[in-house]
Design an enzyme around this catalytic site. Structure first.
Site, PDB file in Angstrom:
ATOM      1  N   GLU A   5      50.873  30.651 -26.243  1.00  0.00           N
ATOM      2  CA  GLU A   5      49.732  30.986 -27.102  1.00  0.00           C
ATOM      3  C   GLU A   5      49.892  32.343 -27.772  1.00  0.00           C
ATOM      4  OE1 GLU A   5      45.755  29.299 -26.128  1.00  0.00           O
ATOM      5  OE2 GLU A   5      46.507  29.437 -24.094  1.00  0.00           O
TER       6      GLU A   5
ATOM      7  N   ARG B  46      47.259  22.994  -3.397  1.00  0.00           N
ATOM      8  CA  ARG B  46      47.989  23.884  -4.319  1.00  0.00           C
ATOM      9  C   ARG B  46      48.694  23.140  -5.449  1.00  0.00           C
ATOM     10  NH1 ARG B  46      49.233  26.140   0.558  1.00  0.00           N
ATOM     11  NH2 ARG B  46      47.982  27.988   1.018  1.00  0.00           N
TER      12      ARG B  46
ATOM     13  N   ASN C 251      42.770  25.777 -33.794  1.00  0.00           N
ATOM     14  CA  ASN C 251      41.393  26.235 -33.754  1.00  0.00           C
ATOM     15  C   ASN C 251      40.724  26.216 -35.124  1.00  0.00           C
ATOM     16  OD1 ASN C 251      40.307  26.707 -31.296  1.00  0.00           O
ATOM     17  ND2 ASN C 251      40.120  28.920 -31.584  1.00  0.00           N
TER      18      ASN C 251
ATOM     19  N   LYS D  30      45.964  22.106 -20.628  1.00  0.00           N
ATOM     20  CA  LYS D  30      44.874  22.997 -20.223  1.00  0.00           C
ATOM     21  C   LYS D  30      43.797  22.187 -19.529  1.00  0.00           C
ATOM     22  CE  LYS D  30      44.792  26.156 -24.138  1.00  0.00           C
ATOM     23  NZ  LYS D  30      43.802  26.927 -24.917  1.00  0.00           N
TER      24      LYS D  30
ATOM     25  N   ARG E 183      49.640  28.336 -32.012  1.00  0.00           N
ATOM     26  CA  ARG E 183      48.617  27.498 -31.380  1.00  0.00           C
ATOM     27  C   ARG E 183      47.230  27.775 -31.968  1.00  0.00           C
ATOM     28  NH1 ARG E 183      49.550  25.470 -25.174  1.00  0.00           N
ATOM     29  NH2 ARG E 183      47.671  24.282 -25.002  1.00  0.00           N
TER      30      ARG E 183
ATOM     31  N   LYS F 202      50.008  17.961 -32.407  1.00  0.00           N
ATOM     32  CA  LYS F 202      49.609  18.860 -31.316  1.00  0.00           C
ATOM     33  C   LYS F 202      50.797  19.151 -30.415  1.00  0.00           C
ATOM     34  CE  LYS F 202      46.450  20.385 -27.864  1.00  0.00           C
ATOM     35  NZ  LYS F 202      45.142  20.352 -27.229  1.00  0.00           N
TER      36      LYS F 202
ATOM     37  N   HIS G 183      32.392  26.473 -32.735  1.00  0.00           N
ATOM     38  CA  HIS G 183      31.978  26.887 -31.388  1.00  0.00           C
ATOM     39  C   HIS G 183      30.695  27.712 -31.422  1.00  0.00           C
ATOM     40  CE1 HIS G 183      36.274  26.384 -29.606  1.00  0.00           C
ATOM     41  NE2 HIS G 183      35.511  25.351 -29.288  1.00  0.00           N
TER      42      HIS G 183
ATOM     43  N   GLU H 148      38.536  15.988 -35.369  1.00  0.00           N
ATOM     44  CA  GLU H 148      39.806  16.609 -34.946  1.00  0.00           C
ATOM     45  C   GLU H 148      40.970  16.000 -35.734  1.00  0.00           C
ATOM     46  OE1 GLU H 148      39.813  19.152 -32.937  1.00  0.00           O
ATOM     47  OE2 GLU H 148      37.980  18.959 -31.737  1.00  0.00           O
TER      48      GLU H 148
ATOM     49  N   HIS I 289      30.663  17.950 -30.666  1.00  0.00           N
ATOM     50  CA  HIS I 289      31.725  18.925 -30.916  1.00  0.00           C
ATOM     51  C   HIS I 289      32.361  18.670 -32.288  1.00  0.00           C
ATOM     52  CE1 HIS I 289      35.063  21.606 -30.260  1.00  0.00           C
ATOM     53  NE2 HIS I 289      35.915  20.618 -30.463  1.00  0.00           N
TER      54      HIS I 289
ATOM     55  N   HIS J 142      37.030  25.740 -35.669  1.00  0.00           N
ATOM     56  CA  HIS J 142      36.394  25.914 -34.362  1.00  0.00           C
ATOM     57  C   HIS J 142      35.702  27.265 -34.211  1.00  0.00           C
ATOM     58  CE1 HIS J 142      38.542  22.275 -33.426  1.00  0.00           C
ATOM     59  NE2 HIS J 142      38.110  22.256 -32.193  1.00  0.00           N
TER      60      HIS J 142
HETATM   61  N1  LIG Z   1      41.627  20.659 -22.068  1.00  0.00           N
HETATM   62  C1  LIG Z   1      41.642  20.769 -23.370  1.00  0.00           C
HETATM   63  O1  LIG Z   1      42.642  21.184 -23.971  1.00  0.00           O
HETATM   64  C2  LIG Z   1      40.440  20.328 -24.149  1.00  0.00           C
HETATM   65  C3  LIG Z   1      40.500  20.225 -25.545  1.00  0.00           C
HETATM   66  C4  LIG Z   1      39.368  19.780 -26.222  1.00  0.00           C
HETATM   67  C5  LIG Z   1      38.223  19.465 -25.526  1.00  0.00           C
HETATM   68  N2  LIG Z   1      38.192  19.590 -24.158  1.00  0.00           N
HETATM   69  C6  LIG Z   1      36.980  19.241 -23.395  1.00  0.00           C
HETATM   70  O2  LIG Z   1      36.728  17.860 -23.586  1.00  0.00           O
HETATM   71  C7  LIG Z   1      35.348  17.616 -23.330  1.00  0.00           C
HETATM   72  C8  LIG Z   1      34.829  16.621 -24.366  1.00  0.00           C
HETATM   73  O3  LIG Z   1      35.563  15.431 -24.244  1.00  0.00           O
HETATM   74  P1  LIG Z   1      35.074  14.073 -24.934  1.00  0.00           P
HETATM   75  O4  LIG Z   1      34.610  14.342 -26.300  1.00  0.00           O
HETATM   76  O5  LIG Z   1      36.129  13.086 -24.699  1.00  0.00           O
HETATM   77  O6  LIG Z   1      33.730  13.749 -24.134  1.00  0.00           O
HETATM   78  P2  LIG Z   1      33.422  12.918 -22.793  1.00  0.00           P
HETATM   79  O7  LIG Z   1      34.537  12.953 -21.851  1.00  0.00           O
HETATM   80  O8  LIG Z   1      32.102  13.399 -22.321  1.00  0.00           O
HETATM   81  O9  LIG Z   1      33.241  11.421 -23.344  1.00  0.00           O
HETATM   82  C9  LIG Z   1      32.213  11.144 -24.256  1.00  0.00           C
HETATM   83  C10 LIG Z   1      31.347   9.971 -23.792  1.00  0.00           C
HETATM   84  O10 LIG Z   1      32.029   8.748 -24.040  1.00  0.00           O
HETATM   85  C11 LIG Z   1      32.080   7.957 -22.864  1.00  0.00           C
HETATM   86  N3  LIG Z   1      33.323   7.188 -22.955  1.00  0.00           N
HETATM   87  C12 LIG Z   1      34.572   7.656 -22.824  1.00  0.00           C
HETATM   88  N4  LIG Z   1      35.471   6.727 -23.139  1.00  0.00           N
HETATM   89  C13 LIG Z   1      34.774   5.616 -23.466  1.00  0.00           C
HETATM   90  C14 LIG Z   1      35.152   4.321 -23.903  1.00  0.00           C
HETATM   91  N5  LIG Z   1      36.432   4.002 -24.115  1.00  0.00           N
HETATM   92  N6  LIG Z   1      34.177   3.417 -24.141  1.00  0.00           N
HETATM   93  C15 LIG Z   1      32.857   3.779 -23.972  1.00  0.00           C
HETATM   94  N7  LIG Z   1      32.449   4.982 -23.590  1.00  0.00           N
HETATM   95  C16 LIG Z   1      33.399   5.896 -23.331  1.00  0.00           C
HETATM   96  C17 LIG Z   1      32.006   8.945 -21.750  1.00  0.00           C
HETATM   97  O11 LIG Z   1      31.545   8.347 -20.567  1.00  0.00           O
HETATM   98  C18 LIG Z   1      31.021   9.965 -22.305  1.00  0.00           C
HETATM   99  O12 LIG Z   1      29.709   9.507 -22.136  1.00  0.00           O
HETATM  100  C19 LIG Z   1      34.661  18.969 -23.372  1.00  0.00           C
HETATM  101  O13 LIG Z   1      34.283  19.327 -22.059  1.00  0.00           O
HETATM  102  C20 LIG Z   1      35.736  19.917 -23.877  1.00  0.00           C
HETATM  103  O14 LIG Z   1      35.615  21.216 -23.334  1.00  0.00           O
HETATM  104  C21 LIG Z   1      39.272  20.009 -23.475  1.00  0.00           C
HETATM  105 ZN   LIG Z   2      37.940  20.638 -30.865  1.00  0.00          ZN
END
Ligand SMILES: NC(=O)c1ccc[n+]([C@@H]2O[C@H](COP(=O)([O-])OP(=O)(O)OC[C@H]3O[C@@H](n4cnc5c(N)ncnc54)[C@H](O)[C@@H]3O)[C@@H](O)[C@H]2O)c1
Ligand SMILES: [Zn+2]
Length: 359
Positions: A232, A116, A240, A138, A236, A222, A247, A180, A260, A243
């Site tokens: 939200e 939990r 977006n 999130k 907030r 942020k 998206h 971003e 992305h 986006h």
């Molecule tokens: N929770 C939120 O508020 C929020 C906001 C935006 C995005 N997201 C989520 O984030 C995800 C995308 O995240 P991302 O773009 O970081 O992608 P990711 O986590 O897939 O990382 C991208 C790639 O880079 C590699 N990598 C990471 N750090 C590295 C480093 N220092 N050196 C070498 N390789 C490295 C990873 O293994 C992966 O292959 C999506 O699923 C999206 O939905 C969440």
């Molecule tokens: Zn984004």
């Protein structure tokens, strides 16, 4: 080390940003966990970079998931929970997410649900995670039909951002995060915009001192937005920016051809065109944004990746749509965004058509 507070009251947490910070993390985690166990969650790329080092320093277990979005799944949630059990993690334990947004989101859902809820610490390793996904509390996993469908609000106890970790990030992932960063400058910080434009070459070369100040600024933006609009209700939404079309482009292309950030850059260009047509965004602002995207080697258009019909159909189903039309975040000036705009359909159709044509 800069310390940025996110949230207010009992739920507040710090984001710490500083070069070399990773060396302090083991001691800081030991202090935080107070002898209770930690489980480090990393992916197959980040495990070798810092995950294993942290786990060894903490004498903690490390759970490694395959790199990539597919790890945001129920199957990986179950495997991670079993790893937490194997590690003997109890309610006082800490989940340490070492990776990009994928690891952060999966680990966040684990930390929100295991027994939990246990504490969560983010050690973001992508630019996107440092300036975006690790801040705001999130977390979500995907189901085959819908991204981020199952999740929770899970504010971390602390976020440790060490920009030196970006050295090994693949170029395309890095530029995806820069979209971003460009977004933050457009919605909230003209000074950041000017810096990015003037220093674009140094930013692209990842000059780490410069990057550290840029990351600090983005985290502060942020943090400010999510603190002021915890539920939200309004502001907030400006996060977006770019986006809405972004998206839709990602979904229309099955999350394949565009990162992305590339989709967001194209979406920002479409939003600027829409803002200009709606009389909100001055032409000079449209031009300046285009110049920044060019300088950061980000695309303004995505020729032929999808049909306009598919993108428009997805826009009508946008989460934030009202009466089949999305509400738009538009730029009034560099550094100033407003939200909730309704825009005539033909204006949107024209911008989407342009987004899919060669620039
Ligand atoms: N929770 C939120 O508020 C929020 C906001 C935006 C995005 N997201 C989520 O984030 C995800 C995308 O995240 P991302 O773009 O970081 O992608 P990711 O986590 O897939 O990382 C991208 C790639 O880079 C590699 N990598 C990471 N750090 C590295 C480093 N220092 N050196 C070498 N390789 C490295 C990873 O293994 C992966 O292959 C999506 O699923 C999206 O939905 C969440
Ligand atoms: Zn984004």
């Amino acid at each position: 080390v800069a310390r940025i507070e996110v949230g207010a009251g009992a739920g507040a947490y710090p984001v710490e940003v500083g070069r070399g910070l990773r060396e302090e993390i083991p001691a800081r985690l030991q202090e935080l966990s107070g002898g209770a166990g930690c489980l480090v969650i990393a992916d197959s790329n980040t495990a070798g970079l810092v995950g294993a080092y942290l786990a060894a320093a903490l004498r903690a277990r490390i759970h490694v998931v395959p790199a990539g979005e597919r790890s945001k799944s129920f199957a990986e949630l179950e495997r991670a929970v079993e790893a937490a059990l194997d590690a003997g993690l109890d309610r006082r334990g800490v989940i340490v997410a070492v990776g990009g947004g994928v690891v952060g989101d999966l680990a966040g859902v684990v930390a929100a649900t295991y027994m939990r809820g246990v504490r969560l610490v983010h050690v973001p390793t992508t630019l996107l995670a440092m300036v975006d996904s690790a801040i705001g509390g999130k977390a979500a996993i995907d189901v085959p039909r819908a991204k981020n469908l199952v999740g929770a609000f899970k504010p971390p106890a602390v976020v440790f951002v060490d920009p030196d970790l970006l050295r090994t990030l693949p170029e395309r992932e890095y530029r995806s995060g820069l979209a971003e960063v460009a977004k933050y400058s457009m919605i909230s910080d003209e000074h950041l915009f000017d810096t990015l434009l003037a220093e674009a070459e140094r930013v692209l070369h990842r000059e780490l001192d410069l990057l550290t100040t840029v990351i600090e600024r983005c985290c502060a933006i942020k943090a400010g937005v999510v603190t002021r609009d915890e539920h939200e209700a309004g502001e907030r939404a400006i996060l977006n920016y770019g986006h809405t079309v972004g998206h839709a482009l990602e979904a229309a292309t099955g999350y394949g051809p565009l990162t992305h950030g590339e989709a967001v850059a194209v979406g920002m260009t479409a939003a600027a065109e829409i803002g200009a047509a709606a009389g909100v965004t001055p032409a000079v602002v449209v031009e300046r944004q285009g110049a920044l995207l060019d300088a950061l080697h980000l695309p303004r258009t995505a020729p032929g990746v999808a049909t306009a019909g598919d993108v428009l159909a997805l826009l009508a189903h946008d989460k934030k749509a009202a009466a089949g039309q999305p509400r738009w975040v538009l730029i009034e000036a560099v550094g100033r965004a407003t939200w909730g705009h309704s825009v005539p359909v033909p204006v949107v159709e024209a911008a989407v058509a342009h987004a899919l044509e060669a620039g």
